[in-house]
Design a protein around this motif. Structure first.
Motif, PDB file in Angstrom:
ATOM      1  N   LEU A 248       0.865  -1.176   0.000  1.00  0.00           N
ATOM      2  CA  LEU A 248       0.000   0.000   0.000  1.00  0.00           C
ATOM      3  C   LEU A 248       0.899   1.223   0.000  1.00  0.00           C
ATOM      4  N   LEU A 249       0.890   1.968  -1.083  1.00  0.00           N
ATOM      5  CA  LEU A 249       1.767   3.119  -1.247  1.00  0.00           C
ATOM      6  C   LEU A 249       0.936   4.390  -1.225  1.00  0.00           C
ATOM      7  N   GLY A 250       1.315   5.335  -0.367  1.00  0.00           N
ATOM      8  CA  GLY A 250       0.552   6.574  -0.311  1.00  0.00           C
ATOM      9  C   GLY A 250       1.127   7.555   0.680  1.00  0.00           C
ATOM     10  N   THR A 251       0.280   8.453   1.145  1.00  0.00           N
ATOM     11  CA  THR A 251       0.701   9.470   2.108  1.00  0.00           C
ATOM     12  C   THR A 251      -0.514   9.944   2.889  1.00  0.00           C
ATOM     13  N   GLU A 252      -0.269  10.544   4.044  1.00  0.00           N
ATOM     14  CA  GLU A 252      -1.355  11.131   4.820  1.00  0.00           C
ATOM     15  C   GLU A 252      -1.682  12.519   4.282  1.00  0.00           C
ATOM     16  N   THR A 253      -2.970  12.824   4.203  1.00  0.00           N
ATOM     17  CA  THR A 253      -3.425  14.145   3.800  1.00  0.00           C
ATOM     18  C   THR A 253      -4.448  14.647   4.818  1.00  0.00           C
ATOM     19  N   ASN A 254      -4.700  15.935   4.785  1.00  0.00           N
ATOM     20  CA  ASN A 254      -5.667  16.509   5.716  1.00  0.00           C
ATOM     21  C   ASN A 254      -7.107  16.299   5.278  1.00  0.00           C
ATOM     22  N   ALA A 255      -7.301  15.972   4.005  1.00  0.00           N
ATOM     23  CA  ALA A 255      -8.649  15.772   3.473  1.00  0.00           C
ATOM     24  C   ALA A 255      -8.547  14.858   2.255  1.00  0.00           C
ATOM     25  N   PRO A 256      -9.646  14.203   1.877  1.00  0.00           N
ATOM     26  CA  PRO A 256      -9.632  13.376   0.667  1.00  0.00           C
ATOM     27  C   PRO A 256      -9.267  14.185  -0.572  1.00  0.00           C
ATOM     28  N   ILE A 257      -8.612  13.545  -1.513  1.00  0.00           N
ATOM     29  CA  ILE A 257      -8.319  14.132  -2.819  1.00  0.00           C
ATOM     30  C   ILE A 257      -9.094  13.325  -3.858  1.00  0.00           C
ATOM     31  N   VAL A 258     -10.178  13.880  -4.321  1.00  0.00           N
ATOM     32  CA  VAL A 258     -11.054  13.209  -5.283  1.00  0.00           C
ATOM     33  C   VAL A 258     -11.050  14.057  -6.545  1.00  0.00           C
ATOM     34  N   THR A 259     -10.092  13.768  -7.419  1.00  0.00           N
ATOM     35  CA  THR A 259      -9.865  14.555  -8.620  1.00  0.00           C
ATOM     36  C   THR A 259      -9.748  13.629  -9.821  1.00  0.00           C
ATOM     37  N   LEU A 263      -8.486   9.661  -9.808  1.00  0.00           N
ATOM     38  CA  LEU A 263      -9.261   8.600 -10.451  1.00  0.00           C
ATOM     39  C   LEU A 263      -8.435   7.892 -11.508  1.00  0.00           C
ATOM     40  N   ALA A 264      -7.738   8.662 -12.338  1.00  0.00           N
ATOM     41  CA  ALA A 264      -6.953   8.064 -13.420  1.00  0.00           C
ATOM     42  C   ALA A 264      -5.897   7.111 -12.885  1.00  0.00           C
ATOM     43  N   HIS A 265      -5.317   7.438 -11.722  1.00  0.00           N
ATOM     44  CA  HIS A 265      -4.269   6.599 -11.138  1.00  0.00           C
ATOM     45  C   HIS A 265      -4.826   5.626 -10.096  1.00  0.00           C
ATOM     46  N   ASN A 266      -6.140   5.569  -9.955  1.00  0.00           N
ATOM     47  CA  ASN A 266      -6.812   4.628  -9.056  1.00  0.00           C
ATOM     48  C   ASN A 266      -6.329   4.750  -7.616  1.00  0.00           C
ATOM     49  N   PHE A 267      -6.261   5.993  -7.132  1.00  0.00           N
ATOM     50  CA  PHE A 267      -5.940   6.225  -5.724  1.00  0.00           C
ATOM     51  C   PHE A 267      -7.218   6.168  -4.903  1.00  0.00           C
ATOM     52  N   THR A 268      -7.086   5.670  -3.711  1.00  0.00           N
ATOM     53  CA  THR A 268      -8.218   5.598  -2.800  1.00  0.00           C
ATOM     54  C   THR A 268      -8.003   6.558  -1.641  1.00  0.00           C
ATOM     55  N   ASN A 269      -9.099   7.004  -1.060  1.00  0.00           N
ATOM     56  CA  ASN A 269      -9.059   7.873   0.117  1.00  0.00           C
ATOM     57  C   ASN A 269      -9.621   7.085   1.291  1.00  0.00           C
ATOM     58  N   GLU A 270      -8.744   6.507   2.084  1.00  0.00           N
ATOM     59  CA  GLU A 270      -9.160   5.708   3.223  1.00  0.00           C
ATOM     60  C   GLU A 270      -9.013   6.502   4.512  1.00  0.00           C
ATOM     61  N   GLY A 271      -9.849   6.173   5.468  1.00  0.00           N
ATOM     62  CA  GLY A 271      -9.814   6.881   6.729  1.00  0.00           C
ATOM     63  C   GLY A 271      -8.512   6.660   7.468  1.00  0.00           C
ATOM     64  N   LEU A 375       1.731   9.379  -7.301  1.00  0.00           N
ATOM     65  CA  LEU A 375       1.437  10.089  -6.062  1.00  0.00           C
ATOM     66  C   LEU A 375       1.857  11.546  -6.159  1.00  0.00           C
ATOM     67  N   ALA A 376       3.018  11.788  -6.749  1.00  0.00           N
ATOM     68  CA  ALA A 376       3.489  13.171  -6.918  1.00  0.00           C
ATOM     69  C   ALA A 376       2.544  13.957  -7.817  1.00  0.00           C
ATOM     70  N   GLU A 377       2.048  13.318  -8.858  1.00  0.00           N
ATOM     71  CA  GLU A 377       1.119  14.003  -9.765  1.00  0.00           C
ATOM     72  C   GLU A 377      -0.189  14.336  -9.056  1.00  0.00           C
ATOM     73  N   VAL A 378      -0.693  13.411  -8.255  1.00  0.00           N
ATOM     74  CA  VAL A 378      -1.989  13.615  -7.604  1.00  0.00           C
ATOM     75  C   VAL A 378      -1.894  14.658  -6.497  1.00  0.00           C
ATOM     76  N   THR A 379      -0.817  14.652  -5.729  1.00  0.00           N
ATOM     77  CA  THR A 379      -0.698  15.561  -4.579  1.00  0.00           C
ATOM     78  C   THR A 379      -0.006  16.868  -4.912  1.00  0.00           C
ATOM     79  N   GLY A 380       0.758  16.898  -5.994  1.00  0.00           N
ATOM     80  CA  GLY A 380       1.535  18.091  -6.315  1.00  0.00           C
ATOM     81  C   GLY A 380       2.807  18.217  -5.518  1.00  0.00           C
ATOM     82  N   SER A 381       3.194  17.159  -4.788  1.00  0.00           N
ATOM     83  CA  SER A 381       4.423  17.181  -3.974  1.00  0.00           C
ATOM     84  C   SER A 381       5.343  16.049  -4.405  1.00  0.00           C
ATOM     85  N   GLU A 382       6.576  16.392  -4.771  1.00  0.00           N
ATOM     86  CA  GLU A 382       7.547  15.370  -5.125  1.00  0.00           C
ATOM     87  C   GLU A 382       7.910  14.545  -3.888  1.00  0.00           C
TER      88      GLU A 382
END
Length: 476
Positions: A248-259, A263-271, A375-382
């Motif tokens: 499971l590859l990802g990062t913590e965010t303050n809110a879901p990212i539903v963009t 969707l194109a990269h099949n990221f999920t927003n889990e609690g 992940l970098a594309e979806v969040t805007g952070s390298e």
């Protein structure tokens, strides 16, 4: 696991008190989990932990997606299905065809996996509609175990977010979605937050394990990855990689990212815990290597995983690559499946166990590279740092390959991140530590990670191009 904590001295230790294989059962209608036996094992583990000293609290986490149905009397309506059962074949495509992929993602913010709870329930409605009509309560697997332990009936939030049945805006069940798919909704249980006190063990449990009497039962992040991520900080340019059978590859965010990009990269927003979101994607992890090892042992080979990995470390990198997320590796992968994939893509076919293992390791590292770029594309952070947690943190050859393929610093550990994250939430609820950050600092001091720095980049850049083109070739 039993944790021993001295917050004054700043020490934390984990003691393994019981380990068991998760019990499955093959029945005439498919593959199931033997839930009563699973609870017996968990209760025995709690009893063993209690026998070694006073317990301040108890908490359970498991995998996501799977569920149990209870009737009005609280009895199981059959053993819970296993997510690897084939009953959901084709269901996801049918649901997407009816609801629309973009519309479904906009409602739930959840990645598309063929075994998500939503598709399992559509299959249940198709195959056993009477069972769904009779169901008074649906509980995901950790919630079922907590129910049998304490009597509480609720679905913990981090696990509920794996179902693809939650409205990400309201953080409640999307009843309208379920009704549109003709799924009954009377069985939906209340959603509870991680860190909820559920009560104390029921008399029936105390009768079997008297030392559990009066011990508080606390819901941690009941999804195992939710607990694992709770043990270490991430966010910004720091990614987590929960490495095991699944990655499971990802990062913590303050809110879901539903963009559209998510969707194109099949990221999920889990609690997550403390109001966070775990933005992540599933990657087939060590499942492929585990399948190869099972096959070799069935053939009478006696080498260990350590033997195979030690040999693989001596082989040249990126001679051949597979896409571990290809459907060919979903059910029962083995060395023959790896060799066949290489043959179909006109690559050198690995002949020995060490060569096969090298292909799998390199391919996982390239899959992580693909995930980091997305992940970098979806969040805007390298991404500059990857926190590898879970059992895969022991795999030093994979950790180094991950650093080389991604050109990121890799911090490996803790290995028992899920158990530690479970403990972290209990410590916060009990007031033993003040904040989640304090608890994570305690974990970091007790279990310092091992660092891997990137090495030669060129072979991995060239292999990444082949990795992408081979996958596209097979899917075209």
């Amino acid at each position: 696991m039993r944790a021993e904590v001295d917050t004054t001295a700043g020490t934390l230790a984990l003691i393994e008190v019981r380990r068991f294989a998760t019990p499955a059962a093959r029945q005439s209608d498919g593959l199931h989990w033997d839930a009563p036996r699973l609870f017996d094992e968990v209760l025995a583990g709690f009893g063993t932990a209690a026998a070694t000293g006073r317990l301040d609290s108890l908490g359970i986490d498991t995998w996501g997606v799977d569920y149990a149905l209870l009737d009005g009397a609280g009895d199981l309506l059959g053993l819970p299905f296993h997510y690897r059962d084939g009953r959901t074949d084709g269901v996801m495509d049918a649901v997407v065809g009816k609801v629309g992929r973009a519309a479904l993602y906009e409602r739930t913010g959840t990645q598309f996996l063929p075994f998500n709870t939503l598709y399992q329930l559509v299959a249940e409605q198709r195959d056993a509609p009477d069972r769904l009509r009779r169901a008074a309560t649906l509980l995901t697997m950790p919630d079922l175990l907590h129910h049998w332990l304490s009597g509480a009936r609720g679905v913990e939030f981090t696990n509920a977010t794996t179902t693809q049945m939650l409205d990400w805006r309201t953080r409640t069940w999307d009843v309208g979605l379920l009704q549109a798919l003709d799924i009954p909704t009377q069985m939906l249980a209340p959603i509870i937050a991680p860190g909820t006190r559920l009560g104390t063990p029921l008399p029936a449990c105390v009768a079997r394990m008297p030392r559990l009497d009066g011990v508080p039962v606390i819901a941690p992040a009941c999804h195992d990855t939710g607990s694992a991520v709770a043990s270490v900080p991430s966010g910004g340019g720091v990614a987590f990689l929960s490495s095991g059978t699944w990655s499971l590859l990802g990062t913590e965010t303050n809110a879901p990212i539903v963009t559209p990009a998510a969707l194109a990269h099949n990221f999920t927003n889990e609690g997550g815990v403390a109001g966070t979101t775990r933005l992540l994607r599933n990657i087939t992890g060590l499942w492929v290597l585990e399948g190869c090892l099972r096959g070799w042992r069935a053939e009478g080979q006696t080498f260990t995983v350590e033997d195979v990995l030690e040999g693989a470390a001596q082989r040249p990198v990126c001679q051949s690559v597979i896409d571990p997320d290809d459907i060919a590796f979903h059910r029962a992968p083995d060395a023959a499946a790896v060799q066949a994939w290489c043959a179909r893509t006109d690559q050198p076919v690995p002949a020995t166990a060490t060569d096969v293992a090298r292909v799998v390791i390199d391919s996982l590292a390239l899959a992580y590279r693909r995930g980091v770029e997305a992940l970098a594309e979806v969040t805007g952070s390298e991404v500059h740092t990857i926190r590898v947690i879970g059992g895969g943190a022991r795999n030093r050859i994979l950790n180094q390959a991950t650093a080389d393929a991604t050109q990121c610093r890799v911090l490996a550990g803790p290995v028992e991140a899920t158990a530690l994250g479970n403990v972290v939430m209990q410590l916060v609820v009990l007031g033993a530590v003040r904040t989640l950050a304090d608890a994570r600092a305690l974990v970091a001091a007790a279990f310092p990670p091992e660092e891997f720095t990137p090495r030669r980049r060129q072979p991995w850049d060239e292999a990444a191009e082949r990795f992408t083109s081979y996958g596209l070739r097979l899917r075209s």
